[in-house]
Write a protein that holds these residues in place. Structure first.
Motif, PDB file in Angstrom:
ATOM      1  N   ASP A 127     -35.629  45.282  33.341  1.00 22.47           N
ATOM      2  CA  ASP A 127     -35.050  46.066  34.429  1.00 22.47           C
ATOM      3  C   ASP A 127     -34.847  45.239  35.694  1.00 22.47           C
ATOM      4  O   ASP A 127     -35.782  44.618  36.214  1.00 22.47           O
ATOM      5  N   PHE A 128     -33.613  45.294  36.198  1.00 25.77           N
ATOM      6  CA  PHE A 128     -33.217  44.593  37.410  1.00 25.77           C
ATOM      7  C   PHE A 128     -32.483  45.580  38.308  1.00 25.77           C
ATOM      8  O   PHE A 128     -32.078  46.653  37.868  1.00 25.77           O
ATOM      9  N   SER A 129     -32.290  45.198  39.560  1.00 24.77           N
ATOM     10  CA  SER A 129     -31.459  46.002  40.456  1.00 24.77           C
ATOM     11  C   SER A 129     -30.758  45.071  41.429  1.00 24.77           C
ATOM     12  O   SER A 129     -31.125  43.906  41.570  1.00 24.77           O
ATOM     13  N   LEU A 130     -29.765  45.615  42.100  1.00 25.45           N
ATOM     14  CA  LEU A 130     -29.157  44.866  43.186  1.00 25.45           C
ATOM     15  C   LEU A 130     -30.159  44.776  44.328  1.00 25.45           C
ATOM     16  O   LEU A 130     -30.976  45.688  44.515  1.00 25.45           O
ATOM     17  N   THR A 131     -30.095  43.705  45.084  1.00 32.43           N
ATOM     18  CA  THR A 131     -30.857  43.611  46.327  1.00 32.43           C
ATOM     19  C   THR A 131     -30.048  44.334  47.409  1.00 32.43           C
ATOM     20  O   THR A 131     -28.897  44.734  47.174  1.00 32.43           O
ATOM     21  N   ASP A 132     -30.620  44.468  48.583  1.00 31.19           N
ATOM     22  CA  ASP A 132     -29.885  45.092  49.686  1.00 31.19           C
ATOM     23  C   ASP A 132     -28.605  44.306  49.963  1.00 31.19           C
ATOM     24  O   ASP A 132     -27.542  44.888  50.155  1.00 31.19           O
ATOM     25  N   ARG A 133     -28.710  42.983  49.958  1.00 30.87           N
ATOM     26  CA  ARG A 133     -27.527  42.133  50.153  1.00 30.87           C
ATOM     27  C   ARG A 133     -26.536  42.326  49.004  1.00 30.87           C
ATOM     28  O   ARG A 133     -25.326  42.323  49.219  1.00 30.87           O
ATOM     29  N   GLY A 134     -27.049  42.503  47.786  1.00 31.94           N
ATOM     30  CA  GLY A 134     -26.185  42.760  46.636  1.00 31.94           C
ATOM     31  C   GLY A 134     -25.392  44.048  46.809  1.00 31.94           C
ATOM     32  O   GLY A 134     -24.190  44.091  46.520  1.00 31.94           O
ATOM     33  N   PHE A 135     -26.064  45.106  47.287  1.00 32.06           N
ATOM     34  CA  PHE A 135     -25.363  46.368  47.562  1.00 32.06           C
ATOM     35  C   PHE A 135     -24.279  46.169  48.619  1.00 32.06           C
ATOM     36  O   PHE A 135     -23.176  46.700  48.495  1.00 32.06           O
TER      37      PHE A 135
END
Length: 160
Positions: A127-135
């Motif tokens: 499981d991964f997610s975007l970082t705030d910068r990714g968003f």
């Protein structure tokens, strides 16, 4: 090929075949890329590939990304690790192609690029997610810019 003799490397494969069968060494490497970017800052300054932008665009709403393989699949190309994205609570897309494994590999490499750029955070296992910068970067990508790449994804329900 000479492998490092550090205890860290040798201990990383303690699970043997089971760990290999679940993609553990590759997932560990991805987690380390994400951690390194988090601690040291992103070192990769290359422009994002269209595939990396497509992953960001697809994940822009929920930010949930999974890297998984289907180790029970009959065909070898269907067992390759691939990038899965929850577009919403009912739909998931996979950047996977059984007939053209190069598509699966291209998007997997694009995911690695996102990790190196510090745009993805590892959470648990696959499981991964975007970082705030990714968003933030994902929000600026126009659909037209990545439409062709998005067309290479396979769509299915969340629990398929």
């Amino acid at each position: 090929m000479n492998l490092p003799e550090s205890p860290d490397y040798l201990n990383s494969l303690q699970g043997g075949w089971e760990a290999l069968g679940n993609g553990a060494p590759t997932l560990v490497a991805l987690a380390q890329l994400c951690a390194r970017s988090m601690v040291e800052g992103a070192r990769d300054k290359t422009p994002l590939s269209v595939e990396a932008k497509a992953i960001l665009y697809a994940a822009r709403n929920r930010g949930v990304i999974e890297v998984r393989g289907v180790n029970t699949a009959f065909e070898a190309t269907a067992r390759l690790l691939a990038v899965y994205i929850e577009e919403d609570e009912h739909r998931t897309i996979a950047f996977r192609n059984r007939e053209r494994p190069q598509v699966t590999v291209r998007f997997f490499e694009a995911f690695c690029q996102l990790c190196r750029h510090g745009l993805v955070l590892h959470h648990l296992y696959r499981d991964f997610s975007l970082t705030d910068r990714g968003f933030a970067i994902a929000a600026k990508i126009e659909r037209e810019e990545v439409a062709e790449a998005l067309g290479e994804a396979t769509e299915f329900g969340l629990h398929d």
